[in-house]
Write a protein that holds these residues in place. Structure first.
Motif, PDB file in Angstrom:
ATOM      1  N   LYS A 179       1.460  -6.723  25.636  1.00  0.00           N
ATOM      2  CA  LYS A 179       1.044  -6.983  24.255  1.00  0.00           C
ATOM      3  C   LYS A 179       2.119  -7.725  23.462  1.00  0.00           C
ATOM      4  O   LYS A 179       1.802  -8.460  22.521  1.00  0.00           O
ATOM      5  N   LYS A 180       3.393  -7.537  23.828  1.00  0.00           N
ATOM      6  CA  LYS A 180       4.484  -8.216  23.122  1.00  0.00           C
ATOM      7  C   LYS A 180       5.635  -8.488  24.077  1.00  0.00           C
ATOM      8  O   LYS A 180       5.805  -7.777  25.069  1.00  0.00           O
ATOM      9  N   VAL A 181       6.409  -9.517  23.749  1.00  0.00           N
ATOM     10  CA  VAL A 181       7.609  -9.850  24.512  1.00  0.00           C
ATOM     11  C   VAL A 181       8.762 -10.055  23.537  1.00  0.00           C
ATOM     12  O   VAL A 181       8.607 -10.727  22.509  1.00  0.00           O
ATOM     13  N   ILE A 182       9.898  -9.456  23.852  1.00  0.00           N
ATOM     14  CA  ILE A 182      11.122  -9.686  23.087  1.00  0.00           C
ATOM     15  C   ILE A 182      12.120 -10.380  24.004  1.00  0.00           C
ATOM     16  O   ILE A 182      12.469  -9.848  25.058  1.00  0.00           O
ATOM     17  N   MET A 196      18.759 -22.663  25.121  1.00  0.00           N
ATOM     18  CA  MET A 196      17.920 -23.474  26.005  1.00  0.00           C
ATOM     19  C   MET A 196      17.240 -22.599  27.054  1.00  0.00           C
ATOM     20  O   MET A 196      16.065 -22.801  27.382  1.00  0.00           O
ATOM     21  N   ASN A 197      17.979 -21.617  27.561  1.00  0.00           N
ATOM     22  CA  ASN A 197      17.394 -20.689  28.534  1.00  0.00           C
ATOM     23  C   ASN A 197      16.297 -19.842  27.884  1.00  0.00           C
ATOM     24  O   ASN A 197      15.256 -19.573  28.495  1.00  0.00           O
ATOM     25  N   THR A 198      16.514 -19.442  26.630  1.00  0.00           N
ATOM     26  CA  THR A 198      15.505 -18.675  25.894  1.00  0.00           C
ATOM     27  C   THR A 198      14.231 -19.478  25.702  1.00  0.00           C
ATOM     28  O   THR A 198      13.117 -18.972  25.899  1.00  0.00           O
ATOM     29  N   ILE A 199      14.383 -20.751  25.330  1.00  0.00           N
ATOM     30  CA  ILE A 199      13.214 -21.608  25.098  1.00  0.00           C
ATOM     31  C   ILE A 199      12.473 -21.869  26.406  1.00  0.00           C
ATOM     32  O   ILE A 199      11.227 -21.870  26.446  1.00  0.00           O
ATOM     33  N   LEU A 200      13.202 -22.061  27.495  1.00  0.00           N
ATOM     34  CA  LEU A 200      12.559 -22.251  28.795  1.00  0.00           C
ATOM     35  C   LEU A 200      11.773 -20.998  29.192  1.00  0.00           C
ATOM     36  O   LEU A 200      10.642 -21.087  29.696  1.00  0.00           O
ATOM     37  N   THR A 201      12.355 -19.833  28.943  1.00  0.00           N
ATOM     38  CA  THR A 201      11.654 -18.573  29.225  1.00  0.00           C
ATOM     39  C   THR A 201      10.403 -18.455  28.371  1.00  0.00           C
ATOM     40  O   THR A 201       9.340 -18.041  28.851  1.00  0.00           O
ATOM     41  N   LEU A 202      10.521 -18.826  27.096  1.00  0.00           N
ATOM     42  CA  LEU A 202       9.375 -18.772  26.190  1.00  0.00           C
ATOM     43  C   LEU A 202       8.252 -19.691  26.654  1.00  0.00           C
ATOM     44  O   LEU A 202       7.070 -19.305  26.632  1.00  0.00           O
ATOM     45  N   LEU A 203       8.602 -20.891  27.085  1.00  0.00           N
ATOM     46  CA  LEU A 203       7.589 -21.834  27.589  1.00  0.00           C
ATOM     47  C   LEU A 203       6.881 -21.274  28.830  1.00  0.00           C
ATOM     48  O   LEU A 203       5.663 -21.411  28.979  1.00  0.00           O
ATOM     49  N   THR A 204       7.639 -20.634  29.705  1.00  0.00           N
ATOM     50  CA  THR A 204       7.056 -20.039  30.912  1.00  0.00           C
ATOM     51  C   THR A 204       6.092 -18.917  30.547  1.00  0.00           C
ATOM     52  O   THR A 204       4.999 -18.804  31.115  1.00  0.00           O
ATOM     53  N   ILE A 205       6.488 -18.090  29.573  1.00  0.00           N
ATOM     54  CA  ILE A 205       5.640 -16.976  29.144  1.00  0.00           C
ATOM     55  C   ILE A 205       4.345 -17.495  28.520  1.00  0.00           C
ATOM     56  O   ILE A 205       3.250 -17.027  28.840  1.00  0.00           O
ATOM     57  N   LYS A 206       4.472 -18.459  27.613  1.00  0.00           N
ATOM     58  CA  LYS A 206       3.290 -19.002  26.943  1.00  0.00           C
ATOM     59  C   LYS A 206       2.381 -19.742  27.927  1.00  0.00           C
ATOM     60  O   LYS A 206       1.162 -19.809  27.721  1.00  0.00           O
ATOM     61  N   GLY A 207       2.965 -20.297  28.982  1.00  0.00           N
ATOM     62  CA  GLY A 207       2.142 -20.942  29.995  1.00  0.00           C
ATOM     63  C   GLY A 207       1.287 -19.953  30.762  1.00  0.00           C
ATOM     64  O   GLY A 207       0.162 -20.263  31.173  1.00  0.00           O
ATOM     65  N   LEU A 208       1.809 -18.741  30.960  1.00  0.00           N
ATOM     66  CA  LEU A 208       1.064 -17.714  31.695  1.00  0.00           C
ATOM     67  C   LEU A 208       0.156 -16.898  30.782  1.00  0.00           C
ATOM     68  O   LEU A 208      -0.891 -16.414  31.221  1.00  0.00           O
ATOM     69  N   PRO A 210      -0.854 -17.543  26.832  1.00  0.00           N
ATOM     70  CA  PRO A 210      -0.664 -18.249  25.556  1.00  0.00           C
ATOM     71  C   PRO A 210      -0.839 -17.368  24.328  1.00  0.00           C
ATOM     72  O   PRO A 210      -0.281 -17.670  23.272  1.00  0.00           O
ATOM     73  N   SER A 211      -1.592 -16.296  24.423  1.00  0.00           N
ATOM     74  CA  SER A 211      -1.903 -15.481  23.247  1.00  0.00           C
ATOM     75  C   SER A 211      -0.908 -14.348  23.004  1.00  0.00           C
ATOM     76  O   SER A 211      -1.017 -13.654  21.987  1.00  0.00           O
ATOM     77  N   ILE A 212       0.046 -14.146  23.881  1.00  0.00           N
ATOM     78  CA  ILE A 212       0.953 -13.011  23.732  1.00  0.00           C
ATOM     79  C   ILE A 212       1.912 -13.243  22.571  1.00  0.00           C
ATOM     80  O   ILE A 212       2.340 -14.367  22.303  1.00  0.00           O
TER      81      ILE A 212
END
Length: 329
Positions: A179-182, A196-208, A210-212
């Motif tokens: 339901k949430k990611v920190i 940059m690592n945080t943003i890459l992780t965020l992009l990976t999460i949203k790719g899997l 998108p609504s989280i």
């Protein structure tokens, strides 16, 4: 046909194969015991009971073969059956230990839903997880690549070892059901690399998924816009908060200690945004604060659009599209 059965049997897990052979051995020798000595073993079940007691080396003595052939059959059963059963229990114990080690080392996938995922292990994530475990019983999945074992012993904390910007790691954490990611900043990198690592992780999460809902810690102001573009729902600039406390400490001695005391007092309470009702429209901040205090709710500020106004002036009037920033128990 026999080759097909054999190939199917070979593909079964080792523990199931050993158990199947032990059961086949027990059934076979139980039937043979009934055939050899029907007076001693009146039914096939009596023969199977004797075979189980013999292979397990319990030796109740309620059924004992009397003839030479029956005793030789018992000897063969002990030599074969005891070995199979011992192997089975040793394999079962080894599998249990292996499973437990895999769980502690973060190799076991998380299967439940509606959980919170915390990425990165540091003092901030430790405090977040421990506070959540004290207040709720919801499950927390910790993802970190630097840890070798789960650092927490709480039953509601599941550890996944791996890099959070890889699909395989996030799928193990059941990112689709969370339901949430920190995402906390990686303390092993410099600030720019960490962001940059945080943003890459965020992009990976949203790719899997998108609504989280994603809460992201950013260290540099230069990467703030990139974090917004990547889909961060909330961004925490921890360096700004630290700088604010330090600068005010220089200007006013003892302020940081007071802020820490305030945060300790707020522990157990929570900030939240509350929508405006028709009855609240047009009221001043002071009037609204007085009304909420009757319900043991503290009004801190007003969120209007993208801006949040803390302790606005007396002339400030509440509008229908505003949101109340409150502290409640």
């Amino acid at each position: 046909m026999s080759r097909l059965l054999y190939s199917t049997f070979i593909r079964l897990p080792l523990m199931i194969r050993i158990l199947a052979m032990a059961l086949l051995l027990i059934l076979t020798f139980g039937f043979i015991a009934h055939i050899i000595e029907p007076q001693t073993f009146p039914t096939i079940f009596d023969g199977i009971w004797w075979a189980i007691i013999t292979t397990s080396t319990v030796g109740y003595g309620d059924f004992v073969p009397q003839s030479m052939v029956g005793k030789v059959t018992g000897i063969i059963l002990i030599l074969l059956g005891a070995g199979f059963l011992s192997t089975y229990f040793v394999t079962l114990a080894a599998a249990t230990v292996t499973r437990q080690n895999a769980y502690l080392e973060g190799k076991v996938a998380f299967k439940k839903d509606h959980h919170l995922i915390v990425i990165g292990w540091n003092e901030r994530s430790r405090e977040i997880i421990e506070s959540l475990c004290r207040k709720t019983t919801e499950d927390v999945v910790l993802i970190d690549y630097s840890l070798e074992r789960n650092p927490l012993t709480n039953a509601h904390v599941h550890f996944i070892q791996g890099r959070p910007n890889q699909d395989a790691t996030l799928l193990k954490a059941n990112i689709a059901g969370a339901k949430k990611v920190i995402i906390t900043a990686d303390q092993n990198m410099d600030e720019l690399q960490a962001d940059m690592n945080t943003i890459l992780t965020l992009l990976t999460i949203k790719g899997l998924n998108p609504s989280i809902f994603c809460i992201v810690e950013v260290l540099t102001s230069e990467q703030l816009l990139n974090a917004q573009r990547a889909g961060a729902d909330e961004i925490i600039q921890s360096n700004i908060l630290t700088s604010f406390a330090m600068m005010n400490s220089i200007a006013s001695e003892g302020l940081v200690s007071s802020l820490v005391d305030l945060m300790n007092q707020l522990n157990g309470s929570r900030f939240s945004l509350s929508p405006i009702t028709k009855e609240m429209v047009g009221k001043s901040f002071t009037e609204m604060n007085f009304l909420l205090l009757q319900e043991e709710i503290l009004l801190v500020g007003i969120k209007r659009g993208e801006n949040t106004v803390v302790n606005p002036p007396k002339s400030f009037r509440i509008q229908i599209d505003d949101q109340l920033l409150i502290i409640s128990k």
